[in-house]
Design a protein around this motif. Structure first.
Motif, PDB file in Angstrom:
ATOM      1  N   TYR A 149       7.115   5.271   0.199  1.00 24.12           N
ATOM      2  CA  TYR A 149       7.677   4.769   1.457  1.00 24.12           C
ATOM      3  C   TYR A 149       8.110   3.322   1.292  1.00 24.12           C
ATOM      4  O   TYR A 149       7.323   2.472   0.852  1.00 24.12           O
ATOM      5  N   ALA A 186      -1.816  10.822   5.651  1.00 24.81           N
ATOM      6  CA  ALA A 186      -2.844  10.717   4.612  1.00 24.81           C
ATOM      7  C   ALA A 186      -2.718   9.392   3.865  1.00 24.81           C
ATOM      8  O   ALA A 186      -3.735   8.759   3.519  1.00 24.81           O
ATOM      9  N   ALA A 187      -1.485   8.951   3.629  1.00 23.39           N
ATOM     10  CA  ALA A 187      -1.278   7.667   2.953  1.00 23.39           C
ATOM     11  C   ALA A 187      -1.813   6.513   3.800  1.00 23.39           C
ATOM     12  O   ALA A 187      -2.422   5.573   3.279  1.00 23.39           O
ATOM     13  N   LEU A 188      -1.605   6.576   5.098  1.00 21.06           N
ATOM     14  CA  LEU A 188      -2.102   5.524   5.983  1.00 21.06           C
ATOM     15  C   LEU A 188      -3.631   5.543   6.046  1.00 21.06           C
ATOM     16  O   LEU A 188      -4.282   4.492   5.994  1.00 21.06           O
ATOM     17  N   HIS A 241      11.269   7.495   3.150  1.00 22.80           N
ATOM     18  CA  HIS A 241      10.692   7.920   1.878  1.00 22.80           C
ATOM     19  C   HIS A 241      11.816   8.054   0.857  1.00 22.80           C
ATOM     20  O   HIS A 241      12.944   8.394   1.211  1.00 22.80           O
ATOM     21  N   TYR A 244       3.227   5.600  -2.601  1.00 25.66           N
ATOM     22  CA  TYR A 244       3.405   6.904  -1.954  1.00 25.66           C
ATOM     23  C   TYR A 244       4.885   7.231  -1.727  1.00 25.66           C
ATOM     24  O   TYR A 244       5.213   8.311  -1.234  1.00 25.66           O
ATOM     25  N   HIS A 278       1.678  13.987   4.815  1.00 27.65           N
ATOM     26  CA  HIS A 278       1.676  13.122   3.636  1.00 27.65           C
ATOM     27  C   HIS A 278       1.633  11.650   4.045  1.00 27.65           C
ATOM     28  O   HIS A 278       0.867  10.853   3.475  1.00 27.65           O
ATOM     29  N   LEU A 279       2.445  11.269   5.034  1.00 31.08           N
ATOM     30  CA  LEU A 279       2.450   9.884   5.509  1.00 31.08           C
ATOM     31  C   LEU A 279       1.114   9.523   6.161  1.00 31.08           C
ATOM     32  O   LEU A 279       0.556   8.442   5.901  1.00 31.08           O
ATOM     33  N   HIS A 288       0.825  -1.219   0.000  1.00 29.77           N
ATOM     34  CA  HIS A 288       0.000   0.000   0.000  1.00 29.77           C
ATOM     35  C   HIS A 288       0.855   1.264   0.000  1.00 29.77           C
ATOM     36  O   HIS A 288       0.537   2.251  -0.688  1.00 29.77           O
ATOM     37  N   LEU A 289       1.954   1.276   0.782  1.00 28.28           N
ATOM     38  CA  LEU A 289       2.760   2.502   0.926  1.00 28.28           C
ATOM     39  C   LEU A 289       3.734   2.714  -0.220  1.00 28.28           C
ATOM     40  O   LEU A 289       4.224   3.839  -0.413  1.00 28.28           O
ATOM     41  N   ALA A 313      -5.671   6.371   3.875  1.00 32.25           N
ATOM     42  CA  ALA A 313      -6.303   5.924   2.634  1.00 32.25           C
ATOM     43  C   ALA A 313      -6.693   4.458   2.688  1.00 32.25           C
ATOM     44  O   ALA A 313      -7.548   4.018   1.914  1.00 32.25           O
ATOM     45  N   GLU A 314      -6.099   3.707   3.620  1.00 29.54           N
ATOM     46  CA  GLU A 314      -6.393   2.265   3.709  1.00 29.54           C
ATOM     47  C   GLU A 314      -6.790   1.832   5.105  1.00 29.54           C
ATOM     48  O   GLU A 314      -7.536   0.865   5.277  1.00 29.54           O
TER      49      GLU A 314
END
Length: 449
Positions: free
Chosen positions: A107, A148-150, A119, A105, A145-146, A101-102, A152-153
């Motif tokens: 990571y 928001a990435a987390l 990153h 993005y 940013h991190l 998933h990351l 998302a799932e």
């Protein structure tokens, strides 16, 4: 489960290095994020199967899901299609899902240090312990940013104060560039759990000391314990106490490590003396229940203090001690430090009973240097991957023979019988990975251990 089930997760030393990196980097901050139900609902290509006796299922659950028609020979059978607690593979499957998933993005986990992520382009680093993220950042936009990435799932919560991580309470002072780590209430909870009474008087030492024979140059080994063996119930209690206090000792109170090392060595064949030793340690814990470590800003240069005690453990064994700190850069990194490094809280302190029976005190010191240098290798790698590359790591010992052995500056005669594996230190010193140098025992921080 036929495949690998081990999950890469950051250890305590990696977390401590990251805390040091935060206070040692200009404008850096630390936050903690947590994922909810991380192990649950991960898709599984290979289904698992389980059965439960109908007698252990509450009646209201039986009624709600109409389970009685599904009972076969007194059991309910079920197919597991998604991750759940109790499955050996739940951790690695959840970790692989997170990695996938990351990746878009930017990571990615570092190559060599388990649980350490970075990153590809942004100056943000985090250590991952199961589902807890300890995040170092210098720009709040990167942190957002991190997160928001987390989100998302996953369902994610974030503590912007960074006050609790890996069971450690963190008190940050970004102006003074310090962080204090502690575990308030941990010892008191353990004493309550084991119903240990208040000692009749304060106990300021974690274990009985080895009394020297004054006036005698050669000290005799620790005598064998001939006291009465304990029953299985008391042995089990000792094992539980050792397991409970060991994490606390590794995390914040290294003064307990010597006592815990001896107790761990003897717990399977515990005696009345072992019981007295565990009571002694609990009295010490009651007297000093709230240890703290302070980390200060430094050059993130690894310094190792190595020491050994000869024949100080039962069955003619010796003990190795180590104390790793991140401190000032030596004036000349290619040579032994001429000025002692600035004191800092330890990132790794431990004492280890050596399995080999050492033939002389110098061999014990060389053996300790070998053990501690091996421990330093992955720490050097972690520091490099975190952005703090390490040239030669200074290792201070207080035995001139050990220094001569490592640096190949002495002629070996009797010492040719030293365990062959210890020559690894000499090899790595030649490769400039370590600088082994002498320092007085009074300045050796591993001397206590």
């Amino acid at each position: 489960y036929p495949n690998n089930v081990s999950t890469p997760t950051a250890d305590l030393t990696t977390a401590k290095i990251l805390l040091n990196s935060v206070v040692s980097t200009d404008d850096a901050r630390f936050i903690v994020s947590d994922l909810k139900d991380f192990y649950l609902n991960t898709e599984m290509k290979r289904y698992e199967y389980m059965r439960l006796p109908i007698t252990v299922i509450p009646q209201e659950i039986i009624d709600q899901y109409n389970l009685l028609p599904l009972v076969h020979d007194g059991y309910i059978y079920m197919e597991i299609r998604k991750g759940m607690y109790g499955l050996p593979q739940a951790g690695i499957l959840a970790n692989k899902k997170l990695t996938k998933h990351l990746a878009p993005y930017g990571y990615v986990p570092t190559k060599h240090t388990p649980g350490l992520w970075q990153h590809r382009t942004k100056p943000i680093t985090f250590s991952l312990v199961v589902d807890d993220f300890g995040i170092k950042y210098t720009n709040k936009a990167d942190a957002n940013h991190l997160i928001a990435a987390l989100k998302a799932e996953y369902e994610c919560t974030t503590d912007w104060t960074g006050a609790l991580y890996c069971g450690l309470t963190l008190q940050w002072d970004y102006l003074a560039r310090t962080v204090d780590i502690s575990m308030p209430g941990y010892v008191q909870a353990a004493l309550t759990k084991f119903q240990h009474p208040v000692p009749p008087r304060p106990q300021h030492a974690p274990h009985e000391w080895n009394k020297p024979i004054y006036g005698q140059t050669t000290q005799l080994p620790t005598p064998e314990d001939t006291s009465e063996p304990l029953n299985a119930i008391k042995i089990n209690r000792i094992q539980k106490i050792v397991g409970t206090l060991l994490y606390y000792a590794r995390a914040v109170d290294s003064t307990m490590l010597v006592a815990l090392g001896d107790l761990s060595s003897d717990q399977s064949r515990a005696t009345a003396k072992t019981w007295d030793d565990i009571v002694w340690l609990l009295n010490y814990a009651h007297t000093h229940p709230n240890a703290e470590i302070r980390y200060v800003a430094s050059d993130m240069w690894l310094h190792v203090h190595s020491d050994a005690s000869y024949l100080s453990v039962s069955r003619a064994r010796s003990r190795a001690g180590r104390h790793f700190i991140l401190s000032t850069r030596p004036r000349d990194p290619t040579k032994a430090p001429t000025v002692a490094p600035t004191l800092n809280g330890p990132i790794h302190s431990i004492c280890k009973i050596m399995n080999n029976v050492m033939g002389l005190a110098a061999e014990a010191e060389i053996g300790a240097a070998y053990i501690n240098a091996q421990e330093a290798v992955p720490i050097r790698t972690t520091l490099a991957e975190m952005g703090h590359p390490q040239p030669s790591t200074p290792i201070q010992v207080d035995n001139t023979t050990a220094v001569g052995f490592a640096n190949d500056t002495m002629k070996q005669k009797r010492s040719k019988a030293i365990d062959m594996r210890f020559y690894w230190v000499k090899c790595r010193t030649r490769q400039k990975q370590f600088i082994v140098y002498w320092g007085p025992g009074t300045s050796n921080l591993a001397d206590y251990h």
